[in-house]
Design a protein around this motif. Sequence first.
Motif, PDB file in Angstrom:
ATOM      1  N   LYS A  20      -4.094  -3.130  -7.420  1.00  0.00           N
ATOM      2  CA  LYS A  20      -4.642  -1.784  -7.495  1.00  0.00           C
ATOM      3  C   LYS A  20      -6.085  -1.838  -7.980  1.00  0.00           C
ATOM      4  O   LYS A  20      -6.457  -2.698  -8.780  1.00  0.00           O
ATOM      5  CB  LYS A  20      -3.820  -0.932  -8.467  1.00  0.00           C
ATOM      6  CG  LYS A  20      -2.485  -0.495  -7.928  1.00  0.00           C
ATOM      7  CD  LYS A  20      -2.645   0.542  -6.816  1.00  0.00           C
ATOM      8  CE  LYS A  20      -3.218   1.850  -7.350  1.00  0.00           C
ATOM      9  NZ  LYS A  20      -3.390   2.845  -6.263  1.00  0.00           N
ATOM     10  N   ASN A  34      -7.879   2.922   2.970  1.00  0.00           N
ATOM     11  CA  ASN A  34      -6.900   3.608   3.818  1.00  0.00           C
ATOM     12  C   ASN A  34      -6.274   2.572   4.755  1.00  0.00           C
ATOM     13  O   ASN A  34      -6.631   1.385   4.714  1.00  0.00           O
ATOM     14  CB  ASN A  34      -7.566   4.739   4.617  1.00  0.00           C
ATOM     15  CG  ASN A  34      -8.820   4.267   5.337  1.00  0.00           C
ATOM     16  OD1 ASN A  34      -8.792   3.280   6.076  1.00  0.00           O
ATOM     17  ND2 ASN A  34      -9.920   4.969   5.130  1.00  0.00           N
ATOM     18  N   ALA A  94       0.821  -1.204   0.000  1.00  0.00           N
ATOM     19  CA  ALA A  94       0.000   0.000   0.000  1.00  0.00           C
ATOM     20  C   ALA A  94       0.859   1.260   0.000  1.00  0.00           C
ATOM     21  O   ALA A  94       0.565   2.248  -0.696  1.00  0.00           O
ATOM     22  CB  ALA A  94      -0.923  -0.009   1.213  1.00  0.00           C
ATOM     23  N   LYS A  95       1.929   1.234   0.757  1.00  0.00           N
ATOM     24  CA  LYS A  95       2.815   2.403   0.835  1.00  0.00           C
ATOM     25  C   LYS A  95       3.472   2.675  -0.511  1.00  0.00           C
ATOM     26  O   LYS A  95       3.639   3.842  -0.916  1.00  0.00           O
ATOM     27  CB  LYS A  95       3.878   2.171   1.908  1.00  0.00           C
ATOM     28  CG  LYS A  95       4.798   3.367   2.129  1.00  0.00           C
ATOM     29  CD  LYS A  95       5.790   3.093   3.267  1.00  0.00           C
ATOM     30  CE  LYS A  95       6.694   4.312   3.488  1.00  0.00           C
ATOM     31  NZ  LYS A  95       7.663   4.087   4.598  1.00  0.00           N
ATOM     32  N   GLU A  96       3.809   1.607  -1.224  1.00  0.00           N
ATOM     33  CA  GLU A  96       4.506   1.758  -2.503  1.00  0.00           C
ATOM     34  C   GLU A  96       3.556   2.095  -3.647  1.00  0.00           C
ATOM     35  O   GLU A  96       3.955   2.728  -4.633  1.00  0.00           O
ATOM     36  CB  GLU A  96       5.265   0.475  -2.838  1.00  0.00           C
ATOM     37  CG  GLU A  96       6.415   0.167  -1.878  1.00  0.00           C
ATOM     38  CD  GLU A  96       7.028  -1.195  -2.128  1.00  0.00           C
ATOM     39  OE1 GLU A  96       6.436  -1.985  -2.916  1.00  0.00           O
ATOM     40  OE2 GLU A  96       8.092  -1.480  -1.544  1.00  0.00           O
ATOM     41  N   ASN A  97       2.291   1.674  -3.530  1.00  0.00           N
ATOM     42  CA  ASN A  97       1.365   1.802  -4.656  1.00  0.00           C
ATOM     43  C   ASN A  97       0.139   2.664  -4.371  1.00  0.00           C
ATOM     44  O   ASN A  97      -0.589   3.014  -5.296  1.00  0.00           O
ATOM     45  CB  ASN A  97       0.904   0.410  -5.106  1.00  0.00           C
ATOM     46  CG  ASN A  97       2.060  -0.427  -5.610  1.00  0.00           C
ATOM     47  OD1 ASN A  97       2.466  -0.306  -6.758  1.00  0.00           O
ATOM     48  ND2 ASN A  97       2.597  -1.285  -4.738  1.00  0.00           N
ATOM     49  N   GLY A  98      -0.101   2.968  -3.098  1.00  0.00           N
ATOM     50  CA  GLY A  98      -1.214   3.832  -2.760  1.00  0.00           C
ATOM     51  C   GLY A  98      -2.543   3.103  -2.640  1.00  0.00           C
ATOM     52  O   GLY A  98      -2.676   1.926  -2.964  1.00  0.00           O
ATOM     53  N   TYR A  99      -3.537   3.848  -2.158  1.00  0.00           N
ATOM     54  CA  TYR A  99      -4.898   3.346  -2.020  1.00  0.00           C
ATOM     55  C   TYR A  99      -5.762   3.948  -3.136  1.00  0.00           C
ATOM     56  O   TYR A  99      -5.387   4.960  -3.727  1.00  0.00           O
ATOM     57  CB  TYR A  99      -5.452   3.736  -0.650  1.00  0.00           C
ATOM     58  CG  TYR A  99      -4.762   3.082   0.522  1.00  0.00           C
ATOM     59  CD1 TYR A  99      -5.098   1.797   0.928  1.00  0.00           C
ATOM     60  CD2 TYR A  99      -3.782   3.768   1.233  1.00  0.00           C
ATOM     61  CE1 TYR A  99      -4.470   1.201   2.018  1.00  0.00           C
ATOM     62  CE2 TYR A  99      -3.144   3.183   2.326  1.00  0.00           C
ATOM     63  CZ  TYR A  99      -3.498   1.891   2.709  1.00  0.00           C
ATOM     64  OH  TYR A  99      -2.871   1.301   3.783  1.00  0.00           O
TER      65      TYR A  99
END
Length: 505
Positions: free
Chosen positions: A207, A179, A154-159
Amino acid sequence: MNNIKSCGFRKILIANRGEIVLRVINTCKNLGINTVAVYTKGDKNKLIESAADRYVRIQGDSICSTYLNINKIINIAKQHKVDAIHPGYGFLAENPRFAKACKKNGITFIGPSAEVLEKAGHKIEAKYIAKNQGIPTIHGSEILKTEKDAHKFAKENGYPLILKSCSGGGGRGMRIARNREDLISCFSTAMKELENSFKSQHIYAEKCVKAKHIEVQVLADTHGNVIHLFDRECSIQRRFQKLIEEAPASSIPTSIREQIGNTACQLIRSVDYVGAGTVEFLLTPTNEFYFLEINPRIQVEHGVTEMVTGVDIVKEQIRIAQGLPLSIRQEDVKAKGHAIECRIISECARKNFAPSQGTITGIDIAENNTPKINCRIRVDSALYPGINIHHSYDSLLAKLIVWGRSRRSAIKAMDKALKSSRIEGVNNTICFYRFLMRQKCFLEGNAGTDFISEALVQKYSRHSLSPEKVAMIASAIYEHETNHEITFSKPNKWVEEVRREIIRE
């Protein structure tokens, strides 16, 4: 294919429950093949008992000790000297250990080989195969062994991101995390669900993509023949479980449809796949498609494909397993008209689709309750008055399938069929589907996988509408048509507006 018998099958065991058992028995009877069905304590079904030649209880008190117990299923098969096992969908249908156990005991597994299941049935492995074939895929993670791994992705690719099971289907274990707090909750609940459903805790992340859900039905035999039976659309979903399916998919350019069909066959050939299967894709609003997964089994929604092509997919499964070539060629496959399926489930739309259980006291679904391949209305169900519906198993009550010369005529036919249908004793989604049949986005064929969760909310956003209230108001149809009084704690202008829309004739 495992342990192919050239002399044909005399007896097949169906290692499943519910409507798919009756569906397989129906084709076996047409082929002159005897059948063995199984059941568990508290799950005996009078319709299956009447239809099957033998009906055998699996000893045990849980799903893991019965329908998911490979040794017990194999022992019953050996005791009754069956030639083959049809796994249906869910349970052991995608389990390579089950396919290996069948082969080891001289029983044909009606499905892909264990080796193919280990590749094609494992979603991460299948994505690697697709990438090697030059097929676009959605960016995702490796297996997430811990919650920490999920947070790293999640940190590398986002929500937002989606947690998914590496195997199995039916939306089991799938969760959207928007989140960090969502991810903490979703990870633990998804792992628990997978353990209960598939005895697995292998999970990965992808994603989120705004898209339509398109799938291609494929058939492949041991003689090198691979064909597709065109496509289906399964975009109308709730919690990643398909609710409405159509064949063919709507609003797709012909060139894209051909590309998707050819891509599906290309992928199936690349893994030496044998049997019936489905290759699933996401199709974006700009008509870019991405490989999603291979479902190496018969699908719940196979009936809509049978309605438009006239091909008995279960019959082809059995032919393939016997080592026979496909009975049709690609050039013989024609899609005529349009078919729509509504999965009627035992959930309460008024309570955010909360599960409903109880005893069925009455049932009348449309005009037909026999799973015939060539007809305009088809109902696949194992329901009858007196049967108990409980939370231990899938919430599917019945599949109502209609055919029309065009998509618009099929929608009208479905609305009419839903109006003439009733299931009493448990809450169900009949009324909610009548509501969906009237929505402009659905009528125009533009609904994506976010239709229920977002599109309907946006339609009535000026009323600060939640998804729960959409479902609640849609369910008013049922009370209205059965003359039940509808009451609300206080007057609501939005309620009255939507009631007028969904109840109008």
